[in-house]
Enzyme design. Structure first.
Site, PDB file in Angstrom:
ATOM      1  N   ARG A 121       9.533  -1.122 -66.502  1.00  0.00           N
ATOM      2  CA  ARG A 121       8.231  -1.343 -67.164  1.00  0.00           C
ATOM      3  C   ARG A 121       7.710  -2.762 -66.978  1.00  0.00           C
ATOM      4  O   ARG A 121       6.916  -3.253 -67.763  1.00  0.00           O
ATOM      5  CB  ARG A 121       8.296  -1.015 -68.654  1.00  0.00           C
ATOM      6  CG  ARG A 121       8.635   0.437 -68.909  1.00  0.00           C
ATOM      7  CD  ARG A 121       8.392   0.850 -70.324  1.00  0.00           C
ATOM      8  NE  ARG A 121       8.790   2.216 -70.472  1.00  0.00           N
ATOM      9  CZ  ARG A 121      10.058   2.631 -70.613  1.00  0.00           C
ATOM     10  NH1 ARG A 121      11.027   1.731 -70.654  1.00  0.00           N
ATOM     11  NH2 ARG A 121      10.340   3.892 -70.725  1.00  0.00           N
ATOM     12  N   LYS A 143      -4.525  -7.863 -58.979  1.00  0.00           N
ATOM     13  CA  LYS A 143      -4.639  -6.436 -58.642  1.00  0.00           C
ATOM     14  C   LYS A 143      -3.457  -6.060 -57.770  1.00  0.00           C
ATOM     15  O   LYS A 143      -3.212  -6.686 -56.736  1.00  0.00           O
ATOM     16  CB  LYS A 143      -5.923  -6.174 -57.866  1.00  0.00           C
ATOM     17  CG  LYS A 143      -7.153  -6.029 -58.732  1.00  0.00           C
ATOM     18  CD  LYS A 143      -8.275  -5.469 -57.880  1.00  0.00           C
ATOM     19  CE  LYS A 143      -9.577  -5.465 -58.618  1.00  0.00           C
ATOM     20  NZ  LYS A 143     -10.694  -5.059 -57.743  1.00  0.00           N
ATOM     21  N   GLU A 185     -13.391 -13.610 -45.390  1.00  0.00           N
ATOM     22  CA  GLU A 185     -13.347 -13.740 -46.869  1.00  0.00           C
ATOM     23  C   GLU A 185     -13.636 -15.187 -47.271  1.00  0.00           C
ATOM     24  O   GLU A 185     -14.273 -15.438 -48.296  1.00  0.00           O
ATOM     25  CB  GLU A 185     -11.979 -13.314 -47.420  1.00  0.00           C
ATOM     26  CG  GLU A 185     -11.568 -11.876 -47.150  1.00  0.00           C
ATOM     27  CD  GLU A 185     -12.271 -10.847 -48.043  1.00  0.00           C
ATOM     28  OE1 GLU A 185     -13.127 -11.211 -48.875  1.00  0.00           O
ATOM     29  OE2 GLU A 185     -11.952  -9.639 -47.871  1.00  0.00           O
ATOM     30  N   LYS A 227     -12.069 -17.792 -56.750  1.00  0.00           N
ATOM     31  CA  LYS A 227     -11.621 -16.465 -57.183  1.00  0.00           C
ATOM     32  C   LYS A 227     -11.039 -16.542 -58.596  1.00  0.00           C
ATOM     33  O   LYS A 227     -11.293 -15.679 -59.436  1.00  0.00           O
ATOM     34  CB  LYS A 227     -10.624 -15.843 -56.205  1.00  0.00           C
ATOM     35  CG  LYS A 227     -10.243 -14.426 -56.664  1.00  0.00           C
ATOM     36  CD  LYS A 227      -9.862 -13.459 -55.592  1.00  0.00           C
ATOM     37  CE  LYS A 227      -9.639 -12.062 -56.218  1.00  0.00           C
ATOM     38  NZ  LYS A 227      -8.911 -11.160 -55.349  1.00  0.00           N
ATOM     39  N   GLU A 237     -12.699  -6.451 -64.013  1.00  0.00           N
ATOM     40  CA  GLU A 237     -13.837  -5.957 -63.234  1.00  0.00           C
ATOM     41  C   GLU A 237     -14.833  -5.133 -64.036  1.00  0.00           C
ATOM     42  O   GLU A 237     -15.080  -3.970 -63.744  1.00  0.00           O
ATOM     43  CB  GLU A 237     -13.337  -5.164 -62.013  1.00  0.00           C
ATOM     44  CG  GLU A 237     -14.422  -5.019 -60.968  1.00  0.00           C
ATOM     45  CD  GLU A 237     -13.913  -4.734 -59.570  1.00  0.00           C
ATOM     46  OE1 GLU A 237     -12.719  -4.437 -59.404  1.00  0.00           O
ATOM     47  OE2 GLU A 237     -14.729  -4.830 -58.660  1.00  0.00           O
ATOM     48  N   ARG A 241     -16.929  -9.941 -61.644  1.00  0.00           N
ATOM     49  CA  ARG A 241     -15.976  -9.782 -60.535  1.00  0.00           C
ATOM     50  C   ARG A 241     -16.594  -9.008 -59.363  1.00  0.00           C
ATOM     51  O   ARG A 241     -16.157  -9.147 -58.220  1.00  0.00           O
ATOM     52  CB  ARG A 241     -14.692  -9.104 -61.049  1.00  0.00           C
ATOM     53  CG  ARG A 241     -13.518  -9.213 -60.092  1.00  0.00           C
ATOM     54  CD  ARG A 241     -12.195  -8.879 -60.771  1.00  0.00           C
ATOM     55  NE  ARG A 241     -11.114  -8.899 -59.798  1.00  0.00           N
ATOM     56  CZ  ARG A 241      -9.828  -9.049 -60.099  1.00  0.00           C
ATOM     57  NH1 ARG A 241      -9.456  -9.206 -61.343  1.00  0.00           N
ATOM     58  NH2 ARG A 241      -8.914  -9.057 -59.161  1.00  0.00           N
ATOM     59  N   ASN A 245     -17.420  -8.512 -54.080  1.00  0.00           N
ATOM     60  CA  ASN A 245     -17.642  -7.412 -53.145  1.00  0.00           C
ATOM     61  C   ASN A 245     -18.833  -7.635 -52.222  1.00  0.00           C
ATOM     62  O   ASN A 245     -19.277  -6.706 -51.546  1.00  0.00           O
ATOM     63  CB  ASN A 245     -17.843  -6.101 -53.914  1.00  0.00           C
ATOM     64  CG  ASN A 245     -16.537  -5.578 -54.461  1.00  0.00           C
ATOM     65  OD1 ASN A 245     -15.491  -5.761 -53.831  1.00  0.00           O
ATOM     66  ND2 ASN A 245     -16.581  -4.971 -55.623  1.00  0.00           N
ATOM     67  N   HIS A 248     -19.069  -5.882 -48.904  1.00  0.00           N
ATOM     68  CA  HIS A 248     -18.044  -4.841 -48.900  1.00  0.00           C
ATOM     69  C   HIS A 248     -18.613  -3.427 -48.991  1.00  0.00           C
ATOM     70  O   HIS A 248     -17.916  -2.466 -48.682  1.00  0.00           O
ATOM     71  CB  HIS A 248     -17.037  -5.070 -50.036  1.00  0.00           C
ATOM     72  CG  HIS A 248     -16.051  -6.173 -49.732  1.00  0.00           C
ATOM     73  ND1 HIS A 248     -16.447  -7.456 -49.442  1.00  0.00           N
ATOM     74  CD2 HIS A 248     -14.692  -6.181 -49.665  1.00  0.00           C
ATOM     75  CE1 HIS A 248     -15.361  -8.205 -49.217  1.00  0.00           C
ATOM     76  NE2 HIS A 248     -14.302  -7.460 -49.350  1.00  0.00           N
ATOM     77  N   HIS A 252     -16.770  -1.525 -46.320  1.00  0.00           N
ATOM     78  CA  HIS A 252     -15.854  -0.413 -46.597  1.00  0.00           C
ATOM     79  C   HIS A 252     -16.299   0.857 -45.882  1.00  0.00           C
ATOM     80  O   HIS A 252     -15.469   1.625 -45.387  1.00  0.00           O
ATOM     81  CB  HIS A 252     -15.780  -0.136 -48.109  1.00  0.00           C
ATOM     82  CG  HIS A 252     -14.910  -1.120 -48.837  1.00  0.00           C
ATOM     83  ND1 HIS A 252     -15.067  -1.402 -50.178  1.00  0.00           N
ATOM     84  CD2 HIS A 252     -13.881  -1.890 -48.411  1.00  0.00           C
ATOM     85  CE1 HIS A 252     -14.167  -2.312 -50.532  1.00  0.00           C
ATOM     86  NE2 HIS A 252     -13.435  -2.619 -49.486  1.00  0.00           N
ATOM     87  N   HIS A 265     -10.166  -5.508 -41.790  1.00  0.00           N
ATOM     88  CA  HIS A 265     -11.016  -5.620 -42.973  1.00  0.00           C
ATOM     89  C   HIS A 265     -12.043  -6.753 -42.824  1.00  0.00           C
ATOM     90  O   HIS A 265     -13.240  -6.567 -43.091  1.00  0.00           O
ATOM     91  CB  HIS A 265     -10.131  -5.839 -44.202  1.00  0.00           C
ATOM     92  CG  HIS A 265     -10.905  -6.028 -45.460  1.00  0.00           C
ATOM     93  ND1 HIS A 265     -11.649  -5.017 -46.025  1.00  0.00           N
ATOM     94  CD2 HIS A 265     -11.075  -7.123 -46.249  1.00  0.00           C
ATOM     95  CE1 HIS A 265     -12.243  -5.477 -47.121  1.00  0.00           C
ATOM     96  NE2 HIS A 265     -11.906  -6.755 -47.275  1.00  0.00           N
TER      97      HIS A 265
END
Ligand SMILES: NC(=O)c1ccc[n+]([C@@H]2O[C@H](COP(=O)([O-])OP(=O)(O)OC[C@H]3O[C@@H](n4cnc5c(N)ncnc54)[C@H](O)[C@@H]3O)[C@@H](O)[C@H]2O)c1
Ligand SMILES: [Zn+2]
Length: 361
Positions: A121, A143, A185, A227, A237, A241, A245, A248, A252, A265
């Site tokens: 956990r 994340k 980025e 960031k 988010e 946040r 993107n 993106h 994406h 990417h």
């Protein structure tokens, strides 16, 4: 060395950016009073180059590290590999106080972070990112997660590391295409948040392309600061946040519709950012000069800024756009720039306009 604090209450931590940090790994973990037994999770490429140094540093500080090596590449971000890691941790009798070191790029960081979040956990983990993308993006913000057959990053947890060590020397062995992809980025942070950084990138691009450590130290630290600042205001988010993107939405869709692997990417979001700059000019009045500077910087960095699509490919791209998480109420939403350094998010854009900025068929 530069130190960037990430302020998240009791989950706060430091990002350290500099040269020779891998050899300090043991000392850093000792300073955090982490338990004796630990595991370094890495991939086959990174392990070959840096595992020995990581294990040596940990052992020198009295830790008992085990090494867990997964295959390199996105395919390791899946449950079968999570389970294999869990089994190895159990075999090495890692306990509650034990910890995990994620040594590698974003794939290893996301995987090892998720393994750490779920084993018993949750046990502590330390990030040692070794790609430019991982140093400025994926290792910051907490994340973690893996992919499902249905899509990327569909399962995961917000789980913060105890410290992040960005050793700039590790970037020297990164394949050129991967390194340049990470620059997409870096440029993004200038566009969304910091006109001064953007101007520095314009001035110092040759040094950055040479991977000069002093330039990298300033740039990587500034990107982490931005960031951290954004994540500090919006950890899970729900608002701000979203600005991360920028580029993106289309990026994406390019990755999805062209089959993963064709574009890295960073390459896909370079095209996405240039398209978003054009949309920004039409919708938010981004000055034409700013849009031109954005495109020029990507070109000079060696990144693609256009994609040539036939009718069928364009249809595939729009299908992917409509499936994306950023669609709300059937409309496609974008992060758009007002000027370099300032963006707005959640802007709805018509398919017609997107089609136009992607250029003639
Ligand atoms: N968690 C987040 O917030 C976040 C943000 C952005 C991206 N990501 C994730 O990051 C992943 C992509 O990360 P990436 O671009 O770092 O890819 P990656 O981890 O696959 O690394 C790219 C390649 O470079 C190799 N490599 C890594 N470091 C090296 C080094 N120093 N020298 C030589 N080779 C090296 C790797 O083995 C791999 O083959 C994706 O899965 C993406 O979803 C996560
Ligand atoms: Zn990205």
């Amino acid at each position: 060395m530069r130190i960037v604090p990430v302020s998240l209450g009791s989950r706060s931590y430091l990002i350290k950016v500099g040269s020779g940090l891998l050899s300090q790994l043991g000392r850093e973990c000792a300073a955090l009073k982490l338990g004796q037994r630990c595991a370094v999770i890495t991939d086959a490429n990174v392990g070959k180059k840096f595992a020995r140094a990581a294990l040596k540093s940990l052992a020198a500080s009295g830790f008992e590290p085990a090494l867990v090596t997964v295959p390199a590449g996105e395919k390791s971000k899946r449950f079968a590999v999570v389970e294999k890691c869990h089994d190895e941790l159990a075999a090495h009798r890692l306990e509650r106080k034990s910890f995990i070191v994620a040594l590698g790029g974003g794939v290893v960081g996301d995987l090892a972070g998720f393994v750490a979040a779920t084993y018993l956990r949750g046990i502590p983990f330390v990030q040692v990112p070794t790609t430019l993308l991982a140093q400025v993006d994926s290792s910051v913000g907490g994340k973690t997660g893996v992919n499902l057959r249905a899509g990327k990053n569909l399962v995961g947890a917000f789980y913060q590391p105890r410290v992040v060590l960005c050793d700039l020397d590790t970037l020297k062995t990164l394949p050129k295409r991967e390194y340049i992809s990470g620059l997409a980025e870096v440029i993004k942070y200038g566009v969304i948040y910091d006109a001064v950084l953007f101007a520095q990138l314009e001035r110092n691009l040759p040094k950055l392309l040479q991977r000069e450590v002093p330039t990298l130290r300033a740039v990587v630290a500034r990107c982490c600061e931005i960031k951290a600042d954004v994540v500090g205001q919006d950890e899970t988010e729900s608002g701000l946040r979203a600005i991360l993107n920028f580029g993106h939405t289309i990026g994406h869709a390019i990755e999805n519709s062209s089959g993963y692997g064709k574009f890295l990417h960073g390459e896909a979001i370079a095209i996405g950012q240039v398209a978003a700059a054009k949309l920004s000019h039409q919708i938010l009045g981004l000055p034409a000069g700013d849009a031109a500077r954005i495109e020029k910087l990507f070109v000079q960095a060696g990144l693609p800024v256009k994609i040539k699509l036939g009718v069928a490919q364009r249809q595939k791209l729009f299908a992917a756009l409509r499936l994306d998480k950023k669609v709300s109420g059937g409309e496609i939403t974008f992060v758009l720039a007002k000027k370099i350094g300032k963006v707005a998010w959640g802007r709805k854009v018509s398919a017609d306009l997107i089609n136009r900025v992607l250029g003639p068929l």
